[in-house]
Design an enzyme around this catalytic site. Structure first.
Site, mmCIF file in Angstrom:
data_model
loop_
_atom_site.group_PDB
_atom_site.id
_atom_site.type_symbol
_atom_site.label_atom_id
_atom_site.label_comp_id
_atom_site.label_asym_id
_atom_site.label_seq_id
_atom_site.Cartn_x
_atom_site.Cartn_y
_atom_site.Cartn_z
ATOM 1 N N GLY A 13 -1.497 5.922 36.527
ATOM 2 C CA GLY A 13 -1.283 4.909 37.560
ATOM 3 C C GLY A 13 0.119 4.887 38.128
ATOM 4 O O GLY A 13 0.307 4.792 39.341
ATOM 5 N N ARG A 153 -6.814 22.661 39.239
ATOM 6 C CA ARG A 153 -6.633 23.613 38.136
ATOM 7 C C ARG A 153 -7.230 24.970 38.488
ATOM 8 O O ARG A 153 -6.619 26.014 38.218
ATOM 9 C CB ARG A 153 -7.294 23.062 36.875
ATOM 10 C CG ARG A 153 -6.516 21.926 36.240
ATOM 11 C CD ARG A 153 -7.327 21.219 35.183
ATOM 12 N NE ARG A 153 -6.478 20.333 34.387
ATOM 13 C CZ ARG A 153 -6.936 19.303 33.690
ATOM 14 N NH1 ARG A 153 -8.231 19.024 33.694
ATOM 15 N NH2 ARG A 153 -6.109 18.554 32.989
ATOM 16 N N HIS A 177 -17.515 16.323 35.348
ATOM 17 C CA HIS A 177 -16.069 16.300 35.098
ATOM 18 C C HIS A 177 -15.755 16.327 33.605
ATOM 19 O O HIS A 177 -14.857 15.648 33.149
ATOM 20 C CB HIS A 177 -15.457 15.065 35.771
ATOM 21 C CG HIS A 177 -13.960 14.995 35.669
ATOM 22 N ND1 HIS A 177 -13.143 16.004 36.124
ATOM 23 C CD2 HIS A 177 -13.130 14.043 35.159
ATOM 24 C CE1 HIS A 177 -11.865 15.661 35.894
ATOM 25 N NE2 HIS A 177 -11.845 14.484 35.308
ATOM 26 N N MET A 227 -3.250 14.818 37.040
ATOM 27 C CA MET A 227 -4.351 13.940 37.445
ATOM 28 C C MET A 227 -3.915 13.018 38.574
ATOM 29 O O MET A 227 -4.682 12.763 39.509
ATOM 30 C CB MET A 227 -4.831 13.120 36.240
ATOM 31 C CG MET A 227 -6.012 12.201 36.529
ATOM 32 S SD MET A 227 -7.511 13.055 37.075
ATOM 33 C CE MET A 227 -7.708 12.322 38.699
#
EC number: 1.1.1.37
Length: 311
Positions: A13, A153, A177, A227
């Site tokens: 976050g 990736r 995922h 991410m």
């Protein structure tokens, strides 16, 4: 345009907040929410970066103020993986967190596009769909599992292996995922010639890349920075689509159910969220077999989420 991040004080976050402050279009409102009391401080911190993105932070039990008027909601709240855990070990904690947040989305901004980052994505997206359905506000064009990290990736590893320009390398990734449900379509990569003995090890590396990071951090976290970049890319694509541009991203959505109720594949984004789900294209024999092999796992992951809400 307003973008809300739920889980903005966590490892993903905070990095995501930074990237969105840097990368969202001028004039965008960015709302950061987390249960942690540090969250308004995270907002103040990134607000000092000189871009025309307006940031506000909210903490406490109720995300409603952050969600009011949101066009895009990104949910990264929850616990992260530690060594020895797989994404499904996170289910018991994260399922309840996602349910609670989506219940608030259903009431406060039911027309928003929602991107689920919280793992296990194969399951948490199904939870979100069932919560929205129960509230009578489910629009399958507006719910997404953020699988962009598998694409990033794949692009990185393929470009490294084949000596390609990574900024021009595009790798579609289909399925889900986690683990075997992640299927990079290496046969569709332009300018890459493959030997038989390269495909399987590279596919496995992409599938297990999250574990590679968890182990390398030696108990100190999971893949948070990459991410966050993946989520920022997906958020930018959603915002572009909502603004009328044509953008294609691989994302985990409810489609025609040919393979599974939810399935990640190339999607054209637009003003209503999903404008069109694009075909996955021709598969190699290896990819066709891998697709068939993953489906029982994917179906079970989805069913777990549905049962969590419906019993």
């Amino acid at each position: 345009m307003k973008v809300a991040v739920l889980g903005a004080a966590g490892g993903i976050g905070q990095a995501l907040a930074l990237l969105l402050k840097l990368q969202l279009p001028a004039g965008t409102d960015l709302a950061l929410y987390d249960i942690a009391p540090v969250t308004p401080g995270v907002a103040v911190d990134v607000s000092h970066i000189p871009t025309a993105v307006n940031v506000k932070g909210f903490s406490g039990e109720d995300p409603t103020p952050a969600l009011e008027g949101a066009d895009v909601v990104l949910i990264s709240a929850g616990v992260a993986r530690k060594p020895g855990m797989d994404r499904s070990d996170l289910f018991n904690i994260n399922a309840g967190i996602v349910r609670g947040l989506i219940e608030k989305v259903a009431v406060t901004c039911p027309k928003a596009c929602v991107g689920i980052i919280t793992n296990p994505v194969n399951t948490t997206v199904a939870i979100a769909a069932e919560v929205l359905k129960k509230a009578g506000v489910y629009d399958k064009r507006k719910l997404f599992g953020v699988t962009t990290l598998d694409v990033l990736r794949s692009e990185t590893f393929v470009a490294e292996l084949k000596g390609l320009n990574v900024s021009r390398t595009s790798v579609p990734v289909i399925g889900g995922h986690s683990g075997v449900t992640i299927l990079p379509l290496l046969s569709q990569v332009q300018y890459a010639k493959w030997n038989e003995d390269e495909i399987e090890p590279l596919t496995k590396r992409i599938q297990n890349a999250g574990t590679e990071v968890v182990n390398a951090k030696a108990g100190g976290g999971s893949a948070t920075l990459s991410m966050a970049q993946a989520a920022a890319r997906f958020a930018r694509s959603l915002v572009k689509g909502l603004s009328g541009e044509t953008v294609v991203e691989c994302t985990y959505v409810e489609g025609d159910g040919k393979y599974a109720r939810f399935f990640s594949q190339p999607v054209r984004l637009g003003k209503e969220g999903v404008e069109e789900i694009l075909p996955i294209g021709p598969l190699s024999n290896f990819e066709q077999q891998a697709l068939e092999n993953m489906l029982p796992t994917l179906h079970a992951d989805i069913e777990l989420g549905e049962k969590f809400i419906n019993g």
